[in-house]
Design an enzyme around this catalytic site. Structure first.
Site, PDB file in Angstrom:
ATOM      1  N   SER A 124     -11.212 -31.566   2.433  1.00  0.00           N
ATOM      2  CA  SER A 124     -10.138 -30.930   1.685  1.00  0.00           C
ATOM      3  C   SER A 124      -8.799 -31.497   2.132  1.00  0.00           C
ATOM      4  O   SER A 124      -8.689 -32.040   3.236  1.00  0.00           O
ATOM      5  CB  SER A 124     -10.203 -29.427   1.960  1.00  0.00           C
ATOM      6  N   ARG A 154      -3.186 -20.274   7.804  1.00  0.00           N
ATOM      7  CA  ARG A 154      -3.352 -21.733   7.839  1.00  0.00           C
ATOM      8  C   ARG A 154      -2.563 -22.413   8.970  1.00  0.00           C
ATOM      9  O   ARG A 154      -3.087 -23.322   9.613  1.00  0.00           O
ATOM     10  CB  ARG A 154      -3.013 -22.362   6.476  1.00  0.00           C
ATOM     11  N   CYS A 169       0.813  -9.136  16.729  1.00  0.00           N
ATOM     12  CA  CYS A 169       1.016  -9.034  18.171  1.00  0.00           C
ATOM     13  C   CYS A 169       0.473 -10.226  18.935  1.00  0.00           C
ATOM     14  O   CYS A 169      -0.368 -10.062  19.828  1.00  0.00           O
ATOM     15  CB  CYS A 169       0.380  -7.752  18.672  1.00  0.00           C
TER      16      CYS A 169
HETATM   17  N1  LLP Z   1     -16.216 -27.801  -3.459  1.00  0.00           N
HETATM   18  C1  LLP Z   1     -16.778 -27.503  -2.271  1.00  0.00           C
HETATM   19  C2  LLP Z   1     -18.218 -27.647  -2.108  1.00  0.00           C
HETATM   20  C3  LLP Z   1     -15.978 -27.074  -1.207  1.00  0.00           C
HETATM   21  O1  LLP Z   1     -16.539 -26.798  -0.029  1.00  0.00           O
HETATM   22  C4  LLP Z   1     -14.583 -26.945  -1.409  1.00  0.00           C
HETATM   23  C5  LLP Z   1     -13.718 -26.474  -0.309  1.00  0.00           C
HETATM   24  C6  LLP Z   1     -14.053 -27.234  -2.668  1.00  0.00           C
HETATM   25  C7  LLP Z   1     -14.896 -27.671  -3.677  1.00  0.00           C
HETATM   26  C8  LLP Z   1     -12.588 -27.106  -2.972  1.00  0.00           C
HETATM   27  O2  LLP Z   1     -11.821 -27.927  -2.185  1.00  0.00           O
HETATM   28  P1  LLP Z   1     -10.239 -28.081  -2.461  1.00  0.00           P
HETATM   29  O3  LLP Z   1     -10.055 -28.767  -3.787  1.00  0.00           O
HETATM   30  O4  LLP Z   1      -9.671 -26.726  -2.484  1.00  0.00           O
HETATM   31  O5  LLP Z   1      -9.766 -28.899  -1.320  1.00  0.00           O
HETATM   32  N2  LLP Z   1      -9.510 -23.153   4.218  1.00  0.00           N
HETATM   33  C9  LLP Z   1      -9.164 -24.553   4.222  1.00  0.00           C
HETATM   34  C10 LLP Z   1      -9.856 -25.303   3.105  1.00  0.00           C
HETATM   35  C11 LLP Z   1     -11.361 -25.201   3.163  1.00  0.00           C
HETATM   36  C12 LLP Z   1     -12.017 -25.900   2.005  1.00  0.00           C
HETATM   37  C13 LLP Z   1     -13.458 -25.550   1.919  1.00  0.00           C
HETATM   38  N3  LLP Z   1     -14.154 -26.133   0.832  1.00  0.00           N
HETATM   39  C14 LLP Z   1      -7.652 -24.708   4.133  1.00  0.00           C
HETATM   40  O6  LLP Z   1      -6.942 -23.694   4.067  1.00  0.00           O
HETATM   41  O7  LLP Z   1      -7.127 -25.823   4.150  1.00  0.00           O
END
Ligand code: LLP
Length: 454
Positions: free
Chosen positions: A241, A352, A383
């Site tokens: 990502s 994040r 906290c």
């Molecule tokens: N497809 C699959 C199989 C995925 O695991 C993900 C994201 C996406 C699509 C969508 O990816 P995007 O286009 O949003 O990059 N919490 C982390 C991001 C974790 C992404 C997990 N999988 C952050 O805040 O950067």
């Protein structure tokens, strides 16, 4: 609900064009703001025709404000850039209204848990438009997806194949012959994307998918071909990502192509992962540029035209559609050290920075064109010292307690990963468009907080 609009009349100053760049102490950069951002007659920032200061008065702070037109534009870009069936990755931001919006704009929905499945269905999804993901789907989650006629399941492990076989035997999986759920096998293409360790997924050492290199993927294909009630149609991969270089996706296509051809697959999904700019100076490709690069790579490596090359963007659809509005509660100037500005949210609405060291910008919606010479650390109300929203924020010098402060590009993985740490109430989500605002998720209450306690 309709928010009062700022009066129109005298010519308004305009935001500078997205192409120009400003120094860190300059005004907030246009490219980091939602598409419909504009300056009101009072010099405030409006989004979707709604003055953000009036909105903050109306619904309180903190609040996630989403530009509906911005998200629709990005969904349309995705639906045009990729073939029909491109899915919105709901993990980035999901509520019923978002599911409905993405469906209206011709996207399918990628869900990775039973919870995401339930919200997608509540938002109007039919089974056919769902792509079911997850590295550890339970039998209950698989059965729930099958019971609504799920369109596609992305297979992640041999255990999952066993569970599907058992559901088949138990008669849970038998749809009509014309509506057999399609299966894609998730593979690890062995690609190291340049992104944070925690959000890399394409490398060999991962919990996701089957390795192409070790032969596990070929073995999974064999097993899936013998599975009754399902139709194996393709391959899926997701290399990570927040990726800025489209060349990483071209490499991914090149790694997947031989497997697609060898197995006569008709579908090849490259996952999500397109990066977005969060701070001054970052530049990310558009969804259209991403789609072009992917299709061009598919031609270069000789994927047959009959193969449906598709994707599932999350962040790129929603991240820069939203700003979070907070209210400044405390300003602490530590002589010779730094200034701390504390707002009424923090790591519970945006984990994040603390999780990935992610950078953000901050600005004052009452003065979006003001220079920001004041260097300060923007912190929340939790906290612990790690509760930092922007480590090195730039803000106007006349910032004062009581000001509404905004952080842009908070539409992805903020609300989605929000928590009740310190029993803080989670903020509402408001969609704005055409001068109107609507609360699509209300603010949490103390009653919500206590609802599960016995
Ligand atoms: N497809 C699959 C199989 C995925 O695991 C993900 C994201 C996406 C699509 C969508 O990816 P995007 O286009 O949003 O990059 N919490 C982390 C991001 C974790 C992404 C997990 N999988 C952050 O805040 O950067």
């Amino acid at each position: 609900m309709t928010s009062p609009q700022a009066p129109s009349g005298a010519p308004r100053p305009k935001l500078p064009p997205p192409e120009s760049s400003s120094p860190p102490e300059g005004p907030i950069h246009r490219a980091l703001l939602p598409d419909t951002s504009a300056i009101t007659a009072d010099g405030h920032l409006s989004v979707g025709g709604v003055d953000l200061l009036l909105l903050a008065e109306d619904v309180g702070t903190p609040v996630f404000v989403y530009d509906e037109d911005h998200m629709r534009n990005r969904c349309r870009e995705a639906a045009q850039g990729f073939e029909a069936g491109v899915a919105y990755a709901t993990k980035a931001f999901l509520c019923k209204a978002m599911a409905t919006l993405a469906l209206e704009e011709k996207m399918a929905l990628d869900v990775s848990t039973g919870g995401e499945l339930a919200v997608a269905l509540a938002g109007g999804a039919t089974g056919e438009r769902l792509v079911c993901h997850g590295n550890n789907k339970s039998s209950e989650e698989l059965a729930a997806a099958l019971s609504v006629g799920v369109g596609r399941i992305v297979i992640d492990s041999f255990d999952e194949i066993g569970r599907l076989r058992a559901l088949s035997t138990a008669g849970v999986a038998s749809g009509s012959a014309s509506h057999r759920p399609r299966l894609l096998v998730r593979v690890t293409p062995g690609i190291e994307a340049h992104t944070h360790e925690y959000v890399k997924t394409g490398q060999e050492d991962t919990k996701f998918g089957f390795s192409l290199a070790s032969g596990a993927a070929a073995e999974a294909v064999d097993a899936l071909r013998h599975l009754a009630d399902f139709e194996l149609v393709g391959v899926h991969a997701h290399i990570g990502s927040q990726i800025f270089e489209v060349s990483a996706f071209a490499e991914e296509i090149a790694a997947l192509a031989p497997f697609v051809v060898e197995n006569r697959f008709t579908e090849c999904c490259i996952g999500g992962g397109l990066g977005v700019a969060y701070v001054e100076g970052e530049v990310a490709p558009s969804i259209t540029e991403w789609a072009r690069a992917v299709h061009s790579a598919a031609r270069t490596v000789g994927l047959p035209l009959t193969v449906r090359v598709t994707a599932e963007p999350g962040r790129a659809v929603v991240a820069s559609a939203a700003v979070t509005l907070y209210r400044v509660g405390t300003i602490k100037r530590l002589p010779g050290l730094r200034t701390y500005i504390a707002v009424d949210g923090g790591m519970s609405d945006n984990p994040r920075p603390v999780l990935y060291g992610s950078g953000y910008e901050a600005f004052l919606p009452r003065a979006p064109l003001a220079p920001r010479p004041l260097a300060a650390r923007l912190v929340g109300k939790h906290c612990e010292s790690g509760d930092v929203i922007v480590d090195d924020a730039r803000l106007p010098c006349d910032l004062a307690v009581g000001d509404v402060l905004a952080t842009p590009v908070t539409g992805a993985y903020g609300f989605a990963m929000s928590s009740n740490y310190n029993r803080v109430l989670r903020p509402p989500v408001v969609f704005v468009s055409g001068g109107r605002s609507r609360v699509v998720v209300r603010r949490e209450t103390v009653a919500d907080l206590l609802a599960r306690e016995t």
